[in-house]
Scaffold this motif. Sequence first.
Motif, PDB file in Angstrom:
ATOM      1  N   HIS A 169      -3.229   1.669   5.017  1.00  0.00           N
ATOM      2  CA  HIS A 169      -1.785   1.763   5.260  1.00  0.00           C
ATOM      3  C   HIS A 169      -1.480   2.316   6.644  1.00  0.00           C
ATOM      4  O   HIS A 169      -0.567   1.840   7.310  1.00  0.00           O
ATOM      5  N   THR A 189       0.823  -1.207   0.000  1.00  0.00           N
ATOM      6  CA  THR A 189       0.000   0.000   0.000  1.00  0.00           C
ATOM      7  C   THR A 189       0.859   1.260   0.000  1.00  0.00           C
ATOM      8  O   THR A 189       0.521   2.251  -0.654  1.00  0.00           O
ATOM      9  N   LYS A 244       0.433   8.512  -5.654  1.00  0.00           N
ATOM     10  CA  LYS A 244      -0.995   8.827  -5.628  1.00  0.00           C
ATOM     11  C   LYS A 244      -1.351   9.943  -6.609  1.00  0.00           C
ATOM     12  O   LYS A 244      -2.342   9.849  -7.337  1.00  0.00           O
ATOM     13  N   LEU A 277       0.722   4.307  -2.729  1.00  0.00           N
ATOM     14  CA  LEU A 277       0.438   5.676  -2.297  1.00  0.00           C
ATOM     15  C   LEU A 277       1.556   6.652  -2.661  1.00  0.00           C
ATOM     16  O   LEU A 277       1.305   7.857  -2.773  1.00  0.00           O
ATOM     17  N   LEU A 291      -7.343   3.397   0.908  1.00  0.00           N
ATOM     18  CA  LEU A 291      -5.993   2.844   0.825  1.00  0.00           C
ATOM     19  C   LEU A 291      -5.079   3.511   1.852  1.00  0.00           C
ATOM     20  O   LEU A 291      -4.263   2.847   2.506  1.00  0.00           O
ATOM     21  N   GLU A 331      -8.124   6.221  -2.988  1.00  0.00           N
ATOM     22  CA  GLU A 331      -6.959   6.773  -2.304  1.00  0.00           C
ATOM     23  C   GLU A 331      -7.203   6.991  -0.816  1.00  0.00           C
ATOM     24  O   GLU A 331      -6.259   6.942  -0.012  1.00  0.00           O
TER      25      GLU A 331
END
Length: 362
Positions: A119, A26, A33, A30, A115, A112
């Motif tokens: 994380h 993750t 992103k 990211l 996620l 996003e």
Amino acid sequence: MMRWIDLFHRWTGGIIGLVLGLLGLTGAILAFKTWWLAWLPGAGDAQRQDIAALAAQMETAMAAPGGPPQSVLFATHDFGLARLTRDEGAGAYADQSGRIVAEWGSKWDRVELWLFDLHHHLFFGDTGETVAGIAALIGLLFVITGAILWWRLRKTFKWRLVPKRMSRPAIVTHHRDIGIVFAPLLFLSMTTGMLMVLKPITTAIFAPGTGLTAPFEASKVEGGPLAAKLDWAAMFTAARARYPDAEIRLVSLPRKPGGLILVRLRQQPEWLPNGRTLVWFRPENGALVDTRNVQTMPAGIRAYNAIYPLHAGKVGGILWKLVIASTGLVLAMLGSFAVWTFWFKRPKPRARPARPAPLPAE
């Protein structure tokens, strides 16, 4: 001693490896992103930091249906949209003219957002965040014990990006060798991740006397009710007068009665994308109350502010993003393979030879 190190490394890896693998995967996603959000209208627009544009965005956000947002995060140099945050995980992206280009009612509506929550919190709030921090601490011990175990077999080292074959011996060999290659980066990733979460450790290292939050607390001033219309241009001008070269990053409105309006700025030496230079205003009339210049704070506080940018690839440009993403992918591979080989590819115990029957007594 080596036997106990080996047992610790294998057993804890088999138990916690999947969590570390998930955090690595993750985190790698990211890191880029803003790249996979580039399809949003206005995401590629050049950042505007002139007072008139920022004030117009705030006025539009304050007049939006549903009432004023909790906060407005302005566009950056690599992402041309502002983000409005509302209650219960709701929010919106707006271009720099104030037009809403995407809106959501909860974090589950945006990849996003959930996620990020996975994380940082493993979907379990503060408890999940603590678990992730402990997993990072254990991962740090993995790096140390793994390096110790590798040293005995250093002459057998071979560089391979993936295992030669999916057998247990090949996976274990690959695990050992790719782990030592990425050991410095894994050490940095685990350390920064752990320090962001386990605040008692972080406080003891960076701010044993003052604590991490005390330097950023506002004066004990009680604000009035939020005015229906504020002069945002005058407020931003006052902030810029104090910090002429600073980038205005975020406006946070009071969340409870008596609170103040907080404006976060990022001065040029700051690594944090949203900065930690703070300016407070009264919500009833926009009068300036207090400021905090992060550049005059103790060295420990400024060092602590560098942890997140290093961990998330927010400094160093595209090269460091690639380094952080590749480290996350390697961690995902190491963690998942460790769990698979430990639980599903363990060697079968050798059958003991049958003892010969005793000879009958004469």
